[in-house]
Design a protein around this motif. Sequence first.
Motif, PDB file in Angstrom:
ATOM      1  N   SER A  80      -6.777 -17.198   0.600  1.00  0.00           N
ATOM      2  CA  SER A  80      -7.985 -17.673   1.286  1.00  0.00           C
ATOM      3  C   SER A  80      -8.297 -18.977   0.627  1.00  0.00           C
ATOM      4  N   ILE A  81      -8.882 -19.599   1.545  1.00  0.00           N
ATOM      5  CA  ILE A  81      -9.931 -20.873   0.998  1.00  0.00           C
ATOM      6  C   ILE A  81     -11.327 -20.504   0.449  1.00  0.00           C
ATOM      7  N   THR A  82     -11.074 -20.994  -0.854  1.00  0.00           N
ATOM      8  CA  THR A  82     -12.414 -20.721  -1.747  1.00  0.00           C
ATOM      9  C   THR A  82     -12.890 -21.982  -2.374  1.00  0.00           C
ATOM     10  N   SER A  83     -13.967 -21.999  -3.040  1.00  0.00           N
ATOM     11  CA  SER A  83     -14.295 -22.954  -4.044  1.00  0.00           C
ATOM     12  C   SER A  83     -15.710 -22.396  -4.681  1.00  0.00           C
ATOM     13  N   ALA A  84     -15.819 -22.745  -5.968  1.00  0.00           N
ATOM     14  CA  ALA A  84     -17.169 -22.457  -6.717  1.00  0.00           C
ATOM     15  C   ALA A  84     -17.664 -23.455  -7.453  1.00  0.00           C
ATOM     16  N   GLN A  85     -18.985 -23.540  -7.595  1.00  0.00           N
ATOM     17  CA  GLN A  85     -19.604 -24.695  -8.814  1.00  0.00           C
ATOM     18  C   GLN A  85     -20.450 -23.905  -9.317  1.00  0.00           C
ATOM     19  N   LEU A  86     -20.596 -24.335 -10.708  1.00  0.00           N
ATOM     20  CA  LEU A  86     -21.434 -24.014 -11.647  1.00  0.00           C
ATOM     21  C   LEU A  86     -22.246 -24.948 -11.914  1.00  0.00           C
ATOM     22  N   LEU A  87     -23.782 -24.901 -11.481  1.00  0.00           N
ATOM     23  CA  LEU A  87     -24.664 -26.002 -11.652  1.00  0.00           C
ATOM     24  C   LEU A  87     -25.512 -25.739 -12.867  1.00  0.00           C
ATOM     25  N   GLY A  88     -26.246 -26.570 -13.744  1.00  0.00           N
ATOM     26  CA  GLY A  88     -26.928 -26.601 -14.578  1.00  0.00           C
ATOM     27  C   GLY A  88     -28.477 -26.945 -13.844  1.00  0.00           C
ATOM     28  N   VAL A  89     -29.283 -26.294 -14.126  1.00  0.00           N
ATOM     29  CA  VAL A  89     -30.771 -26.463 -13.588  1.00  0.00           C
ATOM     30  C   VAL A  89     -31.725 -26.774 -14.700  1.00  0.00           C
ATOM     31  N   ASN A  90     -32.552 -27.956 -14.386  1.00  0.00           N
ATOM     32  CA  ASN A  90     -33.589 -28.481 -15.201  1.00  0.00           C
ATOM     33  C   ASN A  90     -33.080 -28.418 -16.703  1.00  0.00           C
ATOM     34  N   PRO A  91     -32.657 -29.737 -17.160  1.00  0.00           N
ATOM     35  CA  PRO A  91     -31.980 -29.642 -18.315  1.00  0.00           C
ATOM     36  C   PRO A  91     -33.134 -29.948 -19.425  1.00  0.00           C
ATOM     37  N   ARG A  92     -32.972 -29.493 -20.587  1.00  0.00           N
ATOM     38  CA  ARG A  92     -33.865 -29.277 -21.566  1.00  0.00           C
ATOM     39  C   ARG A  92     -34.429 -30.893 -22.167  1.00  0.00           C
ATOM     40  N   TYR A  93     -33.549 -31.636 -22.038  1.00  0.00           N
ATOM     41  CA  TYR A  93     -33.488 -33.065 -23.239  1.00  0.00           C
ATOM     42  C   TYR A  93     -33.256 -34.342 -22.343  1.00  0.00           C
ATOM     43  N   ALA A  94     -32.574 -34.207 -21.300  1.00  0.00           N
ATOM     44  CA  ALA A  94     -32.101 -35.550 -20.740  1.00  0.00           C
ATOM     45  C   ALA A  94     -31.958 -35.351 -19.172  1.00  0.00           C
ATOM     46  N   PRO A  95     -31.874 -36.363 -18.404  1.00  0.00           N
ATOM     47  CA  PRO A  95     -31.669 -36.374 -17.185  1.00  0.00           C
ATOM     48  C   PRO A  95     -30.259 -35.378 -16.810  1.00  0.00           C
ATOM     49  N   ALA A  96     -30.478 -34.732 -15.735  1.00  0.00           N
ATOM     50  CA  ALA A  96     -29.423 -33.542 -15.619  1.00  0.00           C
ATOM     51  C   ALA A  96     -28.131 -34.378 -15.432  1.00  0.00           C
ATOM     52  N   ASP A  97     -28.088 -35.399 -14.925  1.00  0.00           N
ATOM     53  CA  ASP A  97     -26.691 -35.953 -14.352  1.00  0.00           C
ATOM     54  C   ASP A  97     -26.130 -36.398 -15.563  1.00  0.00           C
ATOM     55  N   VAL A  98     -26.409 -36.394 -16.750  1.00  0.00           N
ATOM     56  CA  VAL A  98     -25.701 -36.635 -17.902  1.00  0.00           C
ATOM     57  C   VAL A  98     -24.574 -35.597 -18.379  1.00  0.00           C
ATOM     58  N   GLY A  99     -25.001 -34.454 -17.839  1.00  0.00           N
ATOM     59  CA  GLY A  99     -24.233 -33.322 -18.191  1.00  0.00           C
ATOM     60  C   GLY A  99     -23.195 -33.025 -17.004  1.00  0.00           C
ATOM     61  N   ASN A 100     -23.079 -33.866 -16.011  1.00  0.00           N
ATOM     62  CA  ASN A 100     -22.037 -33.493 -15.017  1.00  0.00           C
ATOM     63  C   ASN A 100     -20.739 -33.660 -15.505  1.00  0.00           C
ATOM     64  N   GLN A 101     -19.689 -32.795 -14.896  1.00  0.00           N
ATOM     65  CA  GLN A 101     -18.509 -33.084 -15.347  1.00  0.00           C
ATOM     66  C   GLN A 101     -17.830 -34.436 -14.974  1.00  0.00           C
ATOM     67  N   ALA A 102     -16.695 -34.852 -15.238  1.00  0.00           N
ATOM     68  CA  ALA A 102     -16.253 -36.304 -15.206  1.00  0.00           C
ATOM     69  C   ALA A 102     -15.593 -36.114 -13.690  1.00  0.00           C
ATOM     70  N   ALA A 103     -15.416 -35.221 -13.106  1.00  0.00           N
ATOM     71  CA  ALA A 103     -15.207 -35.122 -11.579  1.00  0.00           C
ATOM     72  C   ALA A 103     -16.105 -35.661 -10.632  1.00  0.00           C
ATOM     73  N   VAL A 104     -17.613 -35.621 -11.106  1.00  0.00           N
ATOM     74  CA  VAL A 104     -18.605 -36.030 -10.301  1.00  0.00           C
ATOM     75  C   VAL A 104     -18.376 -37.610 -10.151  1.00  0.00           C
ATOM     76  N   VAL A 105     -18.296 -38.386  -9.072  1.00  0.00           N
ATOM     77  CA  VAL A 105     -18.051 -39.715  -9.103  1.00  0.00           C
ATOM     78  C   VAL A 105     -19.486 -40.531  -8.200  1.00  0.00           C
ATOM     79  N   GLN A 106     -20.338 -39.834  -7.712  1.00  0.00           N
ATOM     80  CA  GLN A 106     -21.597 -40.383  -7.179  1.00  0.00           C
ATOM     81  C   GLN A 106     -22.639 -39.617  -7.576  1.00  0.00           C
ATOM     82  N   VAL A 107     -23.695 -40.380  -7.933  1.00  0.00           N
ATOM     83  CA  VAL A 107     -24.909 -39.713  -8.077  1.00  0.00           C
ATOM     84  C   VAL A 107     -26.155 -40.633  -7.348  1.00  0.00           C
ATOM     85  N   ILE A 108     -26.653 -40.306  -6.396  1.00  0.00           N
ATOM     86  CA  ILE A 108     -27.334 -41.124  -5.765  1.00  0.00           C
ATOM     87  C   ILE A 108     -28.977 -40.742  -5.646  1.00  0.00           C
TER      88      ILE A 108
END
Length: 139
Positions: free
Chosen positions: A111-139
Motif C-alpha cells: 500500500s502507498i503510505t508515508s509518515a512524518q514526525l514533527l517537532g513542535v515549539n522548540p525550546r531554544y532555537a527557531p524550529a527549522d534549525v532542527g529540520n532533517q536534511a531532506a527539507v529543501v525549503q522553508v518559506i
Amino acid sequence: MLAVLATIDPATQAAGAVSTGWVSVANYLGFLALVQTGVLGTSATVDAKLQQALDSAGTGAKDISGKAITQIVKATGDNKQALVNVKPEELDTVNGFGFVRVTVTVGVAASITSAQLLGVNPRYAPADVGNQAAVVQVI
C-alpha cells in the motif's frame, strides 16, 4: 513553530513494518506524527504507533501508551490521514526514555503510505534549525 524531524517518505510499502529514525525529545515541547495513506492494496490494513527508547540506537524500545492509531482498512482507508500528538511528559522520562519514532505497519497487501514526525515549539532555537536534511525549503 514546526520542524520535520524524521520521515517515512511516500512509497509503496510492502506488508510489514517501517520506522523513522529515533529522535531526541530534548529540544521540543511537543511532537506530532502525521500518517498518510494513498491507495491501499486489496484487503490491506495500516497501523501506526509512536515508540520510545533510551537512546538513538533504540535501546529498550517500547510503545508509548495510548499513541497508536485505530487501524485503517482498505474499505474506507484510501487517501486518509491520521494525527498522533505526544508531549514529553507522556514518555517514561523518569526511567530515561528520551527518544521517539513512528512505526507504520502495512498488513496483507502492499500500500502507498508515508509518515512524518514533527517537532513542535522548540525550546531554544527557531524550529527549522532542527529540520532533517531532506527539507529543501522553508518559506
